[in-house]
Design a protein around this motif. Structure first.
Motif, PDB file in Angstrom:
ATOM      1  N   PRO A  69       0.812  -1.225   0.000  1.00 39.22           N
ATOM      2  CA  PRO A  69       0.000   0.000   0.000  1.00 39.22           C
ATOM      3  C   PRO A  69       0.845   1.275   0.000  1.00 39.22           C
ATOM      4  O   PRO A  69       0.452   2.274  -0.603  1.00 39.22           O
ATOM      5  CB  PRO A  69      -0.816  -0.100   1.290  1.00 39.22           C
ATOM      6  CG  PRO A  69      -0.835  -1.538   1.635  1.00 39.22           C
ATOM      7  CD  PRO A  69       0.465  -2.090   1.125  1.00 39.22           C
ATOM      8  N   LEU A  70       1.998   1.234   0.635  1.00 34.71           N
ATOM      9  CA  LEU A  70       2.899   2.386   0.635  1.00 34.71           C
ATOM     10  C   LEU A  70       3.371   2.679  -0.791  1.00 34.71           C
ATOM     11  O   LEU A  70       3.342   3.820  -1.243  1.00 34.71           O
ATOM     12  CB  LEU A  70       4.097   2.138   1.559  1.00 34.71           C
ATOM     13  CG  LEU A  70       5.168   3.218   1.600  1.00 34.71           C
ATOM     14  CD1 LEU A  70       4.593   4.563   2.015  1.00 34.71           C
ATOM     15  CD2 LEU A  70       6.295   2.792   2.531  1.00 34.71           C
ATOM     16  N   MET A  71       3.760   1.630  -1.507  1.00 33.25           N
ATOM     17  CA  MET A  71       4.202   1.816  -2.878  1.00 33.25           C
ATOM     18  C   MET A  71       3.066   2.356  -3.745  1.00 33.25           C
ATOM     19  O   MET A  71       3.268   3.284  -4.533  1.00 33.25           O
ATOM     20  CB  MET A  71       4.725   0.521  -3.482  1.00 33.25           C
ATOM     21  CG  MET A  71       5.228   0.732  -4.899  1.00 33.25           C
ATOM     22  SD  MET A  71       5.971  -0.685  -5.694  1.00 33.25           S
ATOM     23  CE  MET A  71       7.080  -1.288  -4.478  1.00 33.25           C
ATOM     24  N   GLN A  72       1.876   1.795  -3.587  1.00 34.41           N
ATOM     25  CA  GLN A  72       0.742   2.249  -4.385  1.00 34.41           C
ATOM     26  C   GLN A  72       0.428   3.720  -4.123  1.00 34.41           C
ATOM     27  O   GLN A  72       0.162   4.481  -5.046  1.00 34.41           O
ATOM     28  CB  GLN A  72      -0.491   1.384  -4.094  1.00 34.41           C
ATOM     29  CG  GLN A  72      -1.615   1.611  -5.070  1.00 34.41           C
ATOM     30  CD  GLN A  72      -1.214   1.236  -6.485  1.00 34.41           C
ATOM     31  OE1 GLN A  72      -0.721   0.147  -6.728  1.00 34.41           O
ATOM     32  NE2 GLN A  72      -1.416   2.146  -7.422  1.00 34.41           N
ATOM     33  N   TYR A  73       0.479   4.119  -2.877  1.00 33.50           N
ATOM     34  CA  TYR A  73       0.242   5.523  -2.513  1.00 33.50           C
ATOM     35  C   TYR A  73       1.249   6.431  -3.217  1.00 33.50           C
ATOM     36  O   TYR A  73       0.880   7.447  -3.801  1.00 33.50           O
ATOM     37  CB  TYR A  73       0.327   5.698  -0.999  1.00 33.50           C
ATOM     38  CG  TYR A  73       0.184   7.129  -0.543  1.00 33.50           C
ATOM     39  CD1 TYR A  73      -1.065   7.673  -0.290  1.00 33.50           C
ATOM     40  CD2 TYR A  73       1.292   7.958  -0.373  1.00 33.50           C
ATOM     41  CE1 TYR A  73      -1.210   8.991   0.127  1.00 33.50           C
ATOM     42  CE2 TYR A  73       1.161   9.274   0.035  1.00 33.50           C
ATOM     43  CZ  TYR A  73      -0.092   9.776   0.288  1.00 33.50           C
ATOM     44  OH  TYR A  73      -0.228  11.084   0.686  1.00 33.50           O
ATOM     45  N   ILE A  74       2.511   6.065  -3.146  1.00 31.59           N
ATOM     46  CA  ILE A  74       3.557   6.894  -3.745  1.00 31.59           C
ATOM     47  C   ILE A  74       3.379   6.976  -5.252  1.00 31.59           C
ATOM     48  O   ILE A  74       3.424   8.062  -5.837  1.00 31.59           O
ATOM     49  CB  ILE A  74       4.962   6.372  -3.373  1.00 31.59           C
ATOM     50  CG1 ILE A  74       5.197   6.512  -1.868  1.00 31.59           C
ATOM     51  CG2 ILE A  74       6.043   7.108  -4.158  1.00 31.59           C
ATOM     52  CD1 ILE A  74       6.437   5.791  -1.364  1.00 31.59           C
ATOM     53  N   VAL A  75       3.175   5.839  -5.891  1.00 33.55           N
ATOM     54  CA  VAL A  75       3.021   5.822  -7.351  1.00 33.55           C
ATOM     55  C   VAL A  75       1.792   6.622  -7.769  1.00 33.55           C
ATOM     56  O   VAL A  75       1.841   7.389  -8.730  1.00 33.55           O
ATOM     57  CB  VAL A  75       2.965   4.372  -7.872  1.00 33.55           C
ATOM     58  CG1 VAL A  75       2.597   4.335  -9.347  1.00 33.55           C
ATOM     59  CG2 VAL A  75       4.299   3.670  -7.641  1.00 33.55           C
ATOM     60  N   ASP A  76       0.700   6.482  -7.034  1.00 37.79           N
ATOM     61  CA  ASP A  76      -0.530   7.214  -7.375  1.00 37.79           C
ATOM     62  C   ASP A  76      -0.373   8.722  -7.233  1.00 37.79           C
ATOM     63  O   ASP A  76      -0.985   9.486  -7.968  1.00 37.79           O
ATOM     64  CB  ASP A  76      -1.696   6.753  -6.500  1.00 37.79           C
ATOM     65  CG  ASP A  76      -2.193   5.364  -6.853  1.00 37.79           C
ATOM     66  OD1 ASP A  76      -1.810   4.832  -7.917  1.00 37.79           O
ATOM     67  OD2 ASP A  76      -2.958   4.795  -6.046  1.00 37.79           O
TER      68      ASP A  76
END
Length: 77
Positions: free
Chosen positions: A28-35
């Motif tokens: 979820p951390l990666m998804q947040y950053i990418v988004d």
């Protein structure tokens, strides 16, 4: 300061709250950053040692490598 400039922030913590993520929830951390990124974005991750403590060095290294790859792929589009 970040709020005044409308810079998105996410706190990596075990305490639940608004704009937080648990240190073991790397996906979820990666998804947040990418988004939240675009071509004019700088990503600052403070406290890498905390992520390593909670996940191990190899896991965090893979996370950072995958994050870099995802961001580069997004910028090419």
């Amino acid at each position: 300061m970040f709020e005044e400039l409308r810079i998105p922030t996410l706190w990596i913590t075990k305490v639940r709250g608004e704009n937080t993520v648990e240190p073991t929830r790397l996906a979820p951390l990666m998804q947040y950053i990418v988004d939240k990124t675009d071509k004019d974005t700088a990503v600052i991750i403070e406290g890498i040692e905390y992520l390593i403590l909670e996940n191990g060095f190899e896991t965090v290294f893979k996370f950072l490598t995958n994050l870099k790859d995802n961001l580069l792929a997004k910028m090419r589009c």
